[in-house]
Write a protein that holds these residues in place. Structure first.
Motif, PDB file in Angstrom:
ATOM      1  N   LEU A 246      -2.604 -22.963  42.562  1.00  0.00           N
ATOM      2  CA  LEU A 246      -3.418 -23.750  41.672  1.00  0.00           C
ATOM      3  C   LEU A 246      -4.663 -23.188  41.506  1.00  0.00           C
ATOM      4  N   VAL A 247      -5.390 -22.204  42.373  1.00  0.00           N
ATOM      5  CA  VAL A 247      -6.420 -21.917  42.253  1.00  0.00           C
ATOM      6  C   VAL A 247      -6.633 -20.767  40.835  1.00  0.00           C
ATOM      7  N   PRO A 248      -7.973 -21.017  40.257  1.00  0.00           N
ATOM      8  CA  PRO A 248      -8.058 -20.170  39.022  1.00  0.00           C
ATOM      9  C   PRO A 248      -7.763 -18.753  39.351  1.00  0.00           C
ATOM     10  N   ALA A 249      -7.092 -18.042  38.316  1.00  0.00           N
ATOM     11  CA  ALA A 249      -6.557 -16.692  38.439  1.00  0.00           C
ATOM     12  C   ALA A 249      -8.049 -15.872  38.117  1.00  0.00           C
ATOM     13  N   GLN A 250      -7.890 -14.702  38.762  1.00  0.00           N
ATOM     14  CA  GLN A 250      -8.853 -13.694  38.332  1.00  0.00           C
ATOM     15  C   GLN A 250      -8.587 -12.915  37.203  1.00  0.00           C
ATOM     16  N   THR A 251      -9.632 -12.387  36.384  1.00  0.00           N
ATOM     17  CA  THR A 251      -9.302 -11.719  35.024  1.00  0.00           C
ATOM     18  C   THR A 251      -8.544 -10.488  35.499  1.00  0.00           C
ATOM     19  N   LEU A 252      -8.656  -9.793  36.392  1.00  0.00           N
ATOM     20  CA  LEU A 252      -8.058  -8.443  36.859  1.00  0.00           C
ATOM     21  C   LEU A 252      -6.596  -8.794  37.358  1.00  0.00           C
ATOM     22  N   ASP A 253      -6.496  -9.990  38.005  1.00  0.00           N
ATOM     23  CA  ASP A 253      -5.152 -10.436  38.401  1.00  0.00           C
ATOM     24  C   ASP A 253      -4.124 -10.831  37.115  1.00  0.00           C
ATOM     25  N   ILE A 254      -4.970 -11.183  36.248  1.00  0.00           N
ATOM     26  CA  ILE A 254      -4.236 -11.598  34.989  1.00  0.00           C
ATOM     27  C   ILE A 254      -3.903 -10.360  34.387  1.00  0.00           C
ATOM     28  N   VAL A 255      -4.756  -9.311  34.150  1.00  0.00           N
ATOM     29  CA  VAL A 255      -4.165  -8.185  33.458  1.00  0.00           C
ATOM     30  C   VAL A 255      -3.227  -7.450  34.374  1.00  0.00           C
ATOM     31  N   LEU A 256      -3.031  -7.390  35.601  1.00  0.00           N
ATOM     32  CA  LEU A 256      -2.191  -6.691  36.381  1.00  0.00           C
ATOM     33  C   LEU A 256      -0.948  -7.333  36.436  1.00  0.00           C
ATOM     34  N   ARG A 257      -0.731  -8.522  36.122  1.00  0.00           N
ATOM     35  CA  ARG A 257       0.468  -9.515  35.971  1.00  0.00           C
ATOM     36  C   ARG A 257       1.193  -8.968  34.510  1.00  0.00           C
ATOM     37  N   ILE A 258       0.212  -9.024  33.671  1.00  0.00           N
ATOM     38  CA  ILE A 258       0.618  -8.560  32.138  1.00  0.00           C
ATOM     39  C   ILE A 258       1.383  -7.283  32.175  1.00  0.00           C
ATOM     40  N   LEU A 259       0.689  -6.361  32.985  1.00  0.00           N
ATOM     41  CA  LEU A 259       1.241  -4.951  33.063  1.00  0.00           C
ATOM     42  C   LEU A 259       2.484  -4.884  34.002  1.00  0.00           C
ATOM     43  N   ASN A 260       2.481  -6.034  34.994  1.00  0.00           N
ATOM     44  CA  ASN A 260       3.796  -6.039  35.811  1.00  0.00           C
ATOM     45  C   ASN A 260       5.095  -6.414  34.897  1.00  0.00           C
ATOM     46  N   ASN A 261       4.465  -7.506  33.807  1.00  0.00           N
ATOM     47  CA  ASN A 261       5.604  -7.855  33.120  1.00  0.00           C
ATOM     48  C   ASN A 261       6.007  -6.715  32.140  1.00  0.00           C
ATOM     49  N   ILE A 262       5.291  -5.950  31.704  1.00  0.00           N
ATOM     50  CA  ILE A 262       5.474  -4.935  30.769  1.00  0.00           C
ATOM     51  C   ILE A 262       6.611  -3.664  31.542  1.00  0.00           C
ATOM     52  N   ARG A 263       5.996  -3.572  32.910  1.00  0.00           N
ATOM     53  CA  ARG A 263       6.849  -2.748  33.462  1.00  0.00           C
ATOM     54  C   ARG A 263       8.245  -3.128  33.763  1.00  0.00           C
ATOM     55  N   ALA A 264       8.246  -4.374  34.040  1.00  0.00           N
ATOM     56  CA  ALA A 264       9.754  -5.047  34.214  1.00  0.00           C
ATOM     57  C   ALA A 264      10.341  -4.885  33.114  1.00  0.00           C
ATOM     58  N   TRP A 265       9.716  -5.120  31.694  1.00  0.00           N
ATOM     59  CA  TRP A 265      10.515  -5.003  30.722  1.00  0.00           C
ATOM     60  C   TRP A 265      11.107  -3.625  30.396  1.00  0.00           C
ATOM     61  N   ALA A 266      10.334  -2.555  30.662  1.00  0.00           N
ATOM     62  CA  ALA A 266      10.655  -1.040  30.537  1.00  0.00           C
ATOM     63  C   ALA A 266      11.825  -0.703  31.405  1.00  0.00           C
ATOM     64  N   ALA A 267      11.582  -1.377  32.934  1.00  0.00           N
ATOM     65  CA  ALA A 267      12.582  -1.067  33.743  1.00  0.00           C
ATOM     66  C   ALA A 267      13.993  -1.293  33.321  1.00  0.00           C
ATOM     67  N   ASN A 268      13.949  -2.566  32.404  1.00  0.00           N
ATOM     68  CA  ASN A 268      15.505  -2.661  32.084  1.00  0.00           C
ATOM     69  C   ASN A 268      16.067  -1.888  30.716  1.00  0.00           C
ATOM     70  N   ARG A 269      15.009  -0.911  30.550  1.00  0.00           N
ATOM     71  CA  ARG A 269      15.413  -0.084  29.174  1.00  0.00           C
ATOM     72  C   ARG A 269      15.225   1.172  29.563  1.00  0.00           C
ATOM     73  N   PRO A 270      15.962   1.874  30.049  1.00  0.00           N
ATOM     74  CA  PRO A 270      15.863   3.285  30.758  1.00  0.00           C
ATOM     75  C   PRO A 270      15.364   4.228  29.572  1.00  0.00           C
ATOM     76  N   GLU A 271      15.650   3.871  28.338  1.00  0.00           N
ATOM     77  CA  GLU A 271      15.073   4.715  27.211  1.00  0.00           C
ATOM     78  C   GLU A 271      13.394   4.815  26.961  1.00  0.00           C
ATOM     79  N   ARG A 272      12.933   3.667  27.655  1.00  0.00           N
ATOM     80  CA  ARG A 272      11.544   3.333  27.423  1.00  0.00           C
ATOM     81  C   ARG A 272      10.585   3.925  28.373  1.00  0.00           C
ATOM     82  N   THR A 273      10.884   5.115  29.122  1.00  0.00           N
ATOM     83  CA  THR A 273      10.304   5.405  30.341  1.00  0.00           C
ATOM     84  C   THR A 273       8.599   5.785  29.818  1.00  0.00           C
ATOM     85  N   ASP A 274       8.462   5.904  28.444  1.00  0.00           N
ATOM     86  CA  ASP A 274       7.153   5.855  28.115  1.00  0.00           C
ATOM     87  C   ASP A 274       6.269   4.846  28.295  1.00  0.00           C
ATOM     88  N   VAL A 275       6.692   3.772  27.958  1.00  0.00           N
ATOM     89  CA  VAL A 275       6.250   2.321  28.153  1.00  0.00           C
ATOM     90  C   VAL A 275       5.900   2.222  29.734  1.00  0.00           C
TER      91      VAL A 275
END
Length: 285
Positions: free
Chosen positions: A187-216
């Motif tokens: 419940l502690v306030p999230a740091q800006t860079l942790d938020i950005v890394l988590r967004i990028l992790n979500n994008i990596r997870a999205w791409a991992a399920n779509r092998p044709e999107r290695t570019d992403v």
């Protein structure tokens, strides 16, 4: 002259966007909206400077629509729920998890739809511009926002249109994601860079399920590696993505570099990485 014609300079190239992203990430107080928009411009080259500016202006305009003189966490939470949830219709649904746009701030502003963390970014940025005491809360599996003193636990769920959450609701959300009780540290306030890394992790997870999107997957890893602190393993992930995308030699070289780094700590893991590097090199023949 065509007013819709942007000079080429309006569209910074990928290298320039990465340079600005890295620079902003190293600022003393990194700008969350700008980092999200630079990420969006890497994902969608048509965004350009003009689009980045337009999104910042929209956040300013939304903040200007909040009532004046709001005091206290609860009052802020309900003012934002009324503006962003009810009037503007910002919310999410399970279908939003299937779309890359749900992780791109400019698309979330346009569609009024997104993942919990991106909707929370909209809330945080609009509230912050209006002078609200706001912070992000990185629950496992579900990002939410808080207002006022973190000890008061005034929490809201932007994905659900800003529904107020009790401490118990937050515990249920966390337990639903992890199967474990809520840890106070969540419940502690999230740091800006942790938020950005988590967004990028979500994008990596999205791409991992779509092998044709290695570019992403590749640009998401590249941006993650530009953050001042990132998991070392991402370098290995990048090397694997290079091999997957047919860049066997570059992938093999990066695997070997990673193996040299982990050798001192985990010699067995390093040997396995070197074996994979040899396999990648053999694909060249």
């Amino acid at each position: 002259m065509n007013p819709h014609h942007h000079e080429p300079s309006d569209r910074p190239g990928p290298d320039e966007l990465r340079r600005r992203f890295a620079e902003e990430a190293r600022e003393e107080r990194p700008d969350l909206a700008l980092l999200c928009l630079l990420l969006g411009a890497v994902a969608d080259p048509s965004l350009g400077e003009h689009g980045i500016d337009a999104a910042q202006i929209e956040l300013d305009e939304l903040a200007g629509r909040l009532p004046y003189g709001v005091r206290g966490g609860r009052a802020w939470a309900s003012a934002l729920a009324e503006l962003l949830g009810e009037q503007c219709g910002f919310a999410g649904s399970s279908a939003d998890y299937q779309r890359l746009e749900s992780s791109l701030l400019h698309e979330v502003l346009r569609r009024r739809r997104g993942l919990p963390i991106l909707l929370s970014v909209v809330w945080i940025e609009v509230a912050r511009r209006a002078g609200a005491p706001v912070y992000g809360v990185a629950l496992p599996g579900h990002f939410i926002v808080g207002f006022g003193d973190p000890d008061e636990r005034v929490l809201a769920d932007p994905f659900d249109g800003g529904r107020p959450l009790s401490g118990q609701d937050a515990e249920l959300l966390a337990a639903g994601a992890t199967g474990r009780p809520l840890d106070e540290s969540m419940l502690v306030p999230a740091q800006t860079l942790d938020i950005v890394l988590r967004i990028l992790n979500n994008i990596r997870a999205w791409a991992a399920n779509r092998p044709e999107r290695t570019d992403v997957a590749l640009w998401a890893v590249d941006l993650s590696l530009l953050l001042p602190s990132h998991p070392a393993r991402l370098r290995y992930e990048r090397a694997q993505l290079l091999v997957q995308s047919g860049q066997f030699l570059r992938g093999a070289v990066e695997m070997e570099e990673y193996a040299d780094v982990v050798d001192a700590v985990e010699p067995a893991a390093a040997e396995e990485v070197r074996r994979r590097a040899r396999a990648a090199r053999s694909l060249l023949n």
